[in-house]
Design a protein around this motif. Structure first.
Motif, mmCIF file in Angstrom:
data_model
loop_
_atom_site.group_PDB
_atom_site.id
_atom_site.type_symbol
_atom_site.label_atom_id
_atom_site.label_comp_id
_atom_site.label_asym_id
_atom_site.label_seq_id
_atom_site.Cartn_x
_atom_site.Cartn_y
_atom_site.Cartn_z
ATOM 1 N N LEU A 1 12.322 22.763 28.890
ATOM 2 C CA LEU A 1 11.613 21.650 29.502
ATOM 3 C C LEU A 1 12.451 21.086 30.640
ATOM 4 C CD1 LEU A 1 10.340 19.735 26.325
ATOM 5 C CD2 LEU A 1 9.127 21.458 27.699
ATOM 6 N N VAL A 2 11.768 20.430 31.579
ATOM 7 C CA VAL A 2 12.450 19.829 32.723
ATOM 8 C C VAL A 2 12.147 18.332 32.768
ATOM 9 C CG1 VAL A 2 12.478 21.955 34.077
ATOM 10 C CG2 VAL A 2 10.545 20.381 34.318
ATOM 11 N N HIS A 3 13.120 17.586 33.270
ATOM 12 C CA HIS A 3 12.975 16.143 33.427
ATOM 13 C C HIS A 3 12.723 15.864 34.905
ATOM 14 C CE1 HIS A 3 14.247 11.928 33.824
ATOM 15 N NE2 HIS A 3 13.785 11.829 32.585
ATOM 16 N N PRO A 4 11.657 15.107 35.223
ATOM 17 C CA PRO A 4 11.351 14.860 36.634
ATOM 18 C C PRO A 4 12.421 14.006 37.308
ATOM 19 C CG PRO A 4 9.878 13.611 35.205
ATOM 20 C CD PRO A 4 10.713 14.482 34.323
ATOM 21 N N GLY A 5 12.724 14.363 38.541
ATOM 22 C CA GLY A 5 13.698 13.613 39.313
ATOM 23 C C GLY A 5 13.051 12.426 40.015
ATOM 24 N N GLY A 6 13.860 11.655 40.663
ATOM 25 C CA GLY A 6 13.373 10.500 41.411
ATOM 26 C C GLY A 6 13.561 9.207 40.650
ATOM 27 N N PRO A 7 13.445 8.105 41.362
ATOM 28 C CA PRO A 7 13.756 6.799 40.782
ATOM 29 C C PRO A 7 12.798 6.349 39.681
ATOM 30 C CG PRO A 7 12.889 6.576 43.005
ATOM 31 C CD PRO A 7 13.113 8.032 42.783
ATOM 32 N N PHE A 8 11.533 6.739 39.729
ATOM 33 C CA PHE A 8 10.580 6.299 38.721
ATOM 34 C C PHE A 8 10.954 6.811 37.330
ATOM 35 C CE2 PHE A 8 6.729 7.025 36.185
ATOM 36 C CZ PHE A 8 6.275 5.723 36.072
#
Length: 167
Positions: A31-38
């Motif tokens: 699984l992958v964790h979404p990047g970015g500030p949110f």
């Protein structure tokens, strides 16, 4: 200077791959964790299969393979894919998913990036990785990490794995 009136319409159809391997803890999924500030402070219920929007007239399996490479990097490999069908996420996005035995070292993550104005209304553009983490999880732990709209894919994978094992 006239204001630029720009409407951004996000696609409601994505394709992705649920990579799996047989590990020390039994069947494991990537699984992958979404990047970015949110997503920075979100963990449980935030992880996803590597996926992305399907371009016009693009074959869903080709789109899934393209997104897998874009989000993980060129060191990620995936074998023959088997269709897992479609799921609908809470926001309405439809995801056409495939499963395949994969090989990937999360330390080798090399995701593509996206650019947004951050902080909002600051006038500053910042670049963030589309995926900031990748990890192999056993099925039960994956259920705590994964977006609720994609959890059905785990059951579909288990059904396929059970058929292969002669269950």
């Amino acid at each position: 200077m006239a204001a630029l009136n720009k409407t951004s319409r996000r696609s409601t159809l994505s394709a992705g791959i649920l990579a799996y391997r047989k590990g020390a803890r039994g069947l494991e999924v990537l699984l992958v964790h979404p990047g970015g500030p949110f997503w920075r402070k979100k963990d449980d219920g935030a992880w996803s299969i590597p996926k992305g929007e399907i371009d016009t007239a693009e074959d869903p399996e080709q789109a899934a393979r393209r997104e897998f490479a874009e989000e993980l990097g060129t060191s990620a490999s995936i074998g023959r894919l088997q269709a897992l069908g479609e799921v609908r996420q809470r926001g309405g996005k439809r995801v056409i998913a495939f499963a395949g035995e994969g090989h990937f070292d999360p330390a080798a993550l090399a995701s593509n990036t996206f650019d947004i104005e951050w902080p909002p209304r600051s006038g500053r553009r910042q670049n963030f990785p589309e995926v900031d983490r990748a990890e192999w999880f056993d099925i039960e732990f994956a259920r705590t990490k994964m977006l609720s709209g994609q959890m059905e894919l785990l059951d579909r994978l288990l059904a396929i794995a059970g058929e292969r094992a002669g269950k």
